[in-house]
Design a protein around this motif. Sequence first.
Motif, PDB file in Angstrom:
ATOM      1  N   MET A 123       0.847  -1.200   0.000  1.00 37.66           N
ATOM      2  CA  MET A 123       0.000   0.000   0.000  1.00 37.66           C
ATOM      3  C   MET A 123       0.884   1.253   0.000  1.00 37.66           C
ATOM      4  O   MET A 123       1.732   1.429   0.862  1.00 37.66           O
ATOM      5  N   LYS A 124       0.637   2.110  -0.974  1.00 38.17           N
ATOM      6  CA  LYS A 124       1.479   3.297  -1.120  1.00 38.17           C
ATOM      7  C   LYS A 124       0.577   4.524  -1.251  1.00 38.17           C
ATOM      8  O   LYS A 124      -0.282   4.570  -2.139  1.00 38.17           O
ATOM      9  N   ILE A 125       0.774   5.472  -0.350  1.00 33.17           N
ATOM     10  CA  ILE A 125      -0.097   6.656  -0.321  1.00 33.17           C
ATOM     11  C   ILE A 125       0.715   7.910  -0.642  1.00 33.17           C
ATOM     12  O   ILE A 125       1.820   8.080  -0.118  1.00 33.17           O
ATOM     13  N   LEU A 126       0.144   8.777  -1.456  1.00 32.12           N
ATOM     14  CA  LEU A 126       0.747  10.093  -1.693  1.00 32.12           C
ATOM     15  C   LEU A 126      -0.136  11.154  -1.045  1.00 32.12           C
ATOM     16  O   LEU A 126      -1.343  11.178  -1.270  1.00 32.12           O
ATOM     17  N   VAL A 127       0.473  12.016  -0.220  1.00 30.52           N
ATOM     18  CA  VAL A 127      -0.266  13.119   0.386  1.00 30.52           C
ATOM     19  C   VAL A 127       0.280  14.426  -0.185  1.00 30.52           C
ATOM     20  O   VAL A 127       1.490  14.674  -0.141  1.00 30.52           O
ATOM     21  N   CYS A 128      -0.608  15.255  -0.745  1.00 31.60           N
ATOM     22  CA  CYS A 128      -0.201  16.521  -1.358  1.00 31.60           C
ATOM     23  C   CYS A 128      -0.271  17.632  -0.314  1.00 31.60           C
ATOM     24  O   CYS A 128      -1.289  17.796   0.358  1.00 31.60           O
ATOM     25  N   ILE A 129       0.822  18.356  -0.178  1.00 35.13           N
ATOM     26  CA  ILE A 129       0.970  19.359   0.886  1.00 35.13           C
ATOM     27  C   ILE A 129       1.164  20.745   0.261  1.00 35.13           C
ATOM     28  O   ILE A 129       2.048  20.938  -0.567  1.00 35.13           O
ATOM     29  N   VAL A 179       0.179  22.717 -11.004  1.00 33.39           N
ATOM     30  CA  VAL A 179       0.509  21.932  -9.805  1.00 33.39           C
ATOM     31  C   VAL A 179       0.060  20.481  -9.993  1.00 33.39           C
ATOM     32  O   VAL A 179       0.817  19.538  -9.740  1.00 33.39           O
ATOM     33  N   ALA A 180      -1.169  20.293 -10.481  1.00 35.02           N
ATOM     34  CA  ALA A 180      -1.694  18.941 -10.685  1.00 35.02           C
ATOM     35  C   ALA A 180      -0.810  18.182 -11.675  1.00 35.02           C
ATOM     36  O   ALA A 180      -0.462  17.023 -11.444  1.00 35.02           O
ATOM     37  N   GLY A 181      -0.418  18.841 -12.748  1.00 35.39           N
ATOM     38  CA  GLY A 181       0.414  18.203 -13.772  1.00 35.39           C
ATOM     39  C   GLY A 181       1.753  17.744 -13.206  1.00 35.39           C
ATOM     40  O   GLY A 181       2.242  16.659 -13.522  1.00 35.39           O
ATOM     41  N   GLN A 182       2.346  18.566 -12.329  1.00 31.30           N
ATOM     42  CA  GLN A 182       3.632  18.194 -11.718  1.00 31.30           C
ATOM     43  C   GLN A 182       3.469  16.973 -10.821  1.00 31.30           C
ATOM     44  O   GLN A 182       4.304  16.066 -10.826  1.00 31.30           O
ATOM     45  N   ILE A 183       2.385  16.963 -10.029  1.00 37.59           N
ATOM     46  CA  ILE A 183       2.156  15.842  -9.113  1.00 37.59           C
ATOM     47  C   ILE A 183       1.898  14.560  -9.917  1.00 37.59           C
ATOM     48  O   ILE A 183       2.377  13.478  -9.565  1.00 37.59           O
ATOM     49  N   VAL A 184       1.165  14.709 -11.010  1.00 36.01           N
ATOM     50  CA  VAL A 184       0.855  13.565 -11.871  1.00 36.01           C
ATOM     51  C   VAL A 184       2.142  12.953 -12.429  1.00 36.01           C
ATOM     52  O   VAL A 184       2.287  11.731 -12.501  1.00 36.01           O
ATOM     53  N   ASN A 185       3.081  13.802 -12.767  1.00 42.29           N
ATOM     54  CA  ASN A 185       4.357  13.326 -13.295  1.00 42.29           C
ATOM     55  C   ASN A 185       5.069  12.410 -12.291  1.00 42.29           C
ATOM     56  O   ASN A 185       5.594  11.366 -12.642  1.00 42.29           O
ATOM     57  N   LEU A 186       5.023  12.807 -11.010  1.00 36.43           N
ATOM     58  CA  LEU A 186       5.604  11.977  -9.952  1.00 36.43           C
ATOM     59  C   LEU A 186       4.783  10.694  -9.777  1.00 36.43           C
ATOM     60  O   LEU A 186       5.338   9.593  -9.661  1.00 36.43           O
ATOM     61  N   ALA A 187       3.456  10.850  -9.772  1.00 32.95           N
ATOM     62  CA  ALA A 187       2.568   9.706  -9.530  1.00 32.95           C
ATOM     63  C   ALA A 187       2.724   8.644 -10.616  1.00 32.95           C
ATOM     64  O   ALA A 187       2.599   7.451 -10.348  1.00 32.95           O
ATOM     65  N   LYS A 188       3.010   9.067 -11.833  1.00 31.10           N
ATOM     66  CA  LYS A 188       3.154   8.109 -12.934  1.00 31.10           C
ATOM     67  C   LYS A 188       4.382   7.221 -12.737  1.00 31.10           C
ATOM     68  O   LYS A 188       4.390   6.074 -13.140  1.00 31.10           O
ATOM     69  N   GLU A 189       5.412   7.777 -12.087  1.00 34.16           N
ATOM     70  CA  GLU A 189       6.605   6.977 -11.806  1.00 34.16           C
ATOM     71  C   GLU A 189       6.403   6.075 -10.604  1.00 34.16           C
ATOM     72  O   GLU A 189       6.933   4.982 -10.534  1.00 34.16           O
ATOM     73  N   GLN A 190       5.655   6.583  -9.608  1.00 36.29           N
ATOM     74  CA  GLN A 190       5.612   5.913  -8.302  1.00 36.29           C
ATOM     75  C   GLN A 190       4.431   4.961  -8.118  1.00 36.29           C
ATOM     76  O   GLN A 190       4.456   4.145  -7.202  1.00 36.29           O
ATOM     77  N   HIS A 191       3.389   5.093  -8.929  1.00 35.13           N
ATOM     78  CA  HIS A 191       2.223   4.197  -8.864  1.00 35.13           C
ATOM     79  C   HIS A 191       1.618   4.101  -7.457  1.00 35.13           C
ATOM     80  O   HIS A 191       1.817   3.122  -6.749  1.00 35.13           O
ATOM     81  N   TYR A 192       0.893   5.128  -7.064  1.00 33.98           N
ATOM     82  CA  TYR A 192       0.264   5.141  -5.738  1.00 33.98           C
ATOM     83  C   TYR A 192      -1.083   4.431  -5.757  1.00 33.98           C
ATOM     84  O   TYR A 192      -1.797   4.456  -6.762  1.00 33.98           O
ATOM     85  N   ASP A 193      -1.434   3.827  -4.618  1.00 31.68           N
ATOM     86  CA  ASP A 193      -2.760   3.222  -4.467  1.00 31.68           C
ATOM     87  C   ASP A 193      -3.786   4.278  -4.076  1.00 31.68           C
ATOM     88  O   ASP A 193      -4.969   4.159  -4.362  1.00 31.68           O
ATOM     89  N   LEU A 194      -3.279   5.312  -3.378  1.00 30.92           N
ATOM     90  CA  LEU A 194      -4.170   6.331  -2.840  1.00 30.92           C
ATOM     91  C   LEU A 194      -3.489   7.685  -2.955  1.00 30.92           C
ATOM     92  O   LEU A 194      -2.301   7.803  -2.619  1.00 30.92           O
ATOM     93  N   ILE A 195      -4.213   8.677  -3.440  1.00 33.35           N
ATOM     94  CA  ILE A 195      -3.671  10.039  -3.437  1.00 33.35           C
ATOM     95  C   ILE A 195      -4.634  10.900  -2.629  1.00 33.35           C
ATOM     96  O   ILE A 195      -5.823  10.973  -2.928  1.00 33.35           O
ATOM     97  N   PHE A 196      -4.113  11.518  -1.574  1.00 28.72           N
ATOM     98  CA  PHE A 196      -4.913  12.387  -0.704  1.00 28.72           C
ATOM     99  C   PHE A 196      -4.534  13.851  -0.934  1.00 28.72           C
ATOM    100  O   PHE A 196      -3.343  14.187  -0.989  1.00 28.72           O
ATOM    101  N   THR A 197      -5.549  14.703  -1.042  1.00 35.97           N
ATOM    102  CA  THR A 197      -5.313  16.156  -1.003  1.00 35.97           C
ATOM    103  C   THR A 197      -6.239  16.722   0.074  1.00 35.97           C
ATOM    104  O   THR A 197      -7.182  16.051   0.496  1.00 35.97           O
TER     105      THR A 197
END
Lengths: 321, 247
Positions: B1-7, B97-115
């Motif tokens: 399980m991998k979560i990304l939290v946007c700060i 901002v969304a585009g930058q986060i998406v770029n990271l998410a595409k590499e890291q493959h998160y199960d959950l993204i929280f904002t």
Amino acid sequence: MSVLVFLDQAEGHVKKSSFEAASFAAKIAEQTGTEANGIVLGEVKDDLQSLGKYGIKKIYHAADAQLNQFDDEIYTALIADTVKSSGSNVVVLSNNFNGKAIAPRLSVRLKSGLISGAVGLPDTSNGFKVKKSVFSGKAFANVEIKTDIKIITLNANAFKVTEGSGTATIENITTQIPRRKVNVREVNVVKGEVPLAEAELVVSGGRGLKGPENWGIVTDLAKALGAATACSRPVSDSGWRPHHEHVGQTGLTIAPNMYFAIGISGAIQHLAGVNRSKTIVVINKDPEAPFFKAADYGIVGDAFEVVPKITEAVKKLKGQK
Amino acid sequence: MKILVCISKTPDTTAKISFTDNDTKFNESGVQFIINPYDEWYALVRAIELKEKDPSTIIHLVHVGPAENDAIIRKALALGGDEAFRINSHPGDDYYVAGQIVNLAKEQHYDLIFTGKETIDYNGSSVGGMIAEFLELPYISLATKFELNGNTATITREIEGGEEVDEAALPIVVSCQKGMAEQRIPNMRGIMSARTKPLKAIEPVAIDPLTSISSFELPAPKQGVKMIPADNPEELVRLLHEEAKVF
């Protein structure tokens, strides 16, 4: 070139916030010498032709039962397709729960700039600029959209509904509906209560009421006025009232015609959520309460004595028993 | 399980709002900056609670901003989270901002993204929905409760006059608000360990913002309050009816 407004429905009825959005869209169309059309998704009980009175020329209607329940991904797909097929260059939505879910998706799908929480008409004299609420109601920003298609979400009570005499034509749209990825298991809506986010009158209570058992004076006045009820953050944090009633910087930001604050001192975070209200009334026993500085009318006194008298006077005036 | 939290970084809730440079810039002088409350109190803390239940969970934090914002990211790491990424750029607009986060998410493959449900400065409430659309994922906006059962999330979201309970299979994007979790204060151990947690600066990808702020303005001040004596509340009702015409 035209303006397309998303007319949101719940249980088959077009929402009041959508009438504001429709009037706003019609005014933009008038400003830019084009016409405003609407899109309705799901089966409706209302007469959609009558939405012409808000200045809407044509309603695109996808009357499919699968659309009765909101889904941001599916709604976005259908709205985006209609924006393209109708050649719309301005898209208007309400800045409500559903609008906040769809508008950002539309922005990406259409690669078009979004201004969320507009409080006035666009300034098209030099580019396309819209005034929006920022810093949780403490200020405004004039934001420019640089793309050909512009997406705007309109804040509740920010634009007056204007009614004329037109009739809208209906164009039914039939389309392949994408698979639903989010399953709605339950919908719990409190019946008979005025939804706070779009309420015109709001009666709100704070810590000065001392406990949840004293909330009768707030709800009685709200009932007499036909108002929604709200509360300050300490009240919702203490569990005296449900947290969806919390207005302020970290709660809901509202802009009703009247905000009636009982026993709320008016901390800066609270004011941020309500200071766009047209008329603010403050009842507080502390004459130094900062809220009086932001108010239009005030009474320094004991809420438990004053508020029931106000409720009686309202009832008398409205001929209620 | 991998979560990304946007700060995000925002001015403190008590900050006095004013502008400089001919009303084109927010006046930062004397202003304290904090982690955007929705990101911290609800998104981050809920992610930490999920990790407490399932210690194999990995939490990443992401922030789009210049190096001076590292202090804010360390503050978030002191609450929890395993690793942070700072996209080294000024946040242009929501889309950027969304585009930058998406770029990271595409590499890291998160199960959950929280904002958080929105930032308390721009109040866009858009980055979560934009990320979801970029990644073609379900988006649950304005969530007040989040429970996980295997690969299925049960989420309560606020709707007009009530709430809705949704069910969706991961991966999903969720915007979080009050109800999701209780505010926490970082403890000494958290603050110490935050110093050594990895915080990577990554360079942004080229994205053109779609909007820009041309100017700010403050609301017109109130005319002044009209006080009514406490022994004459009927007069208040008369004024509201006849003068303010609110009902």
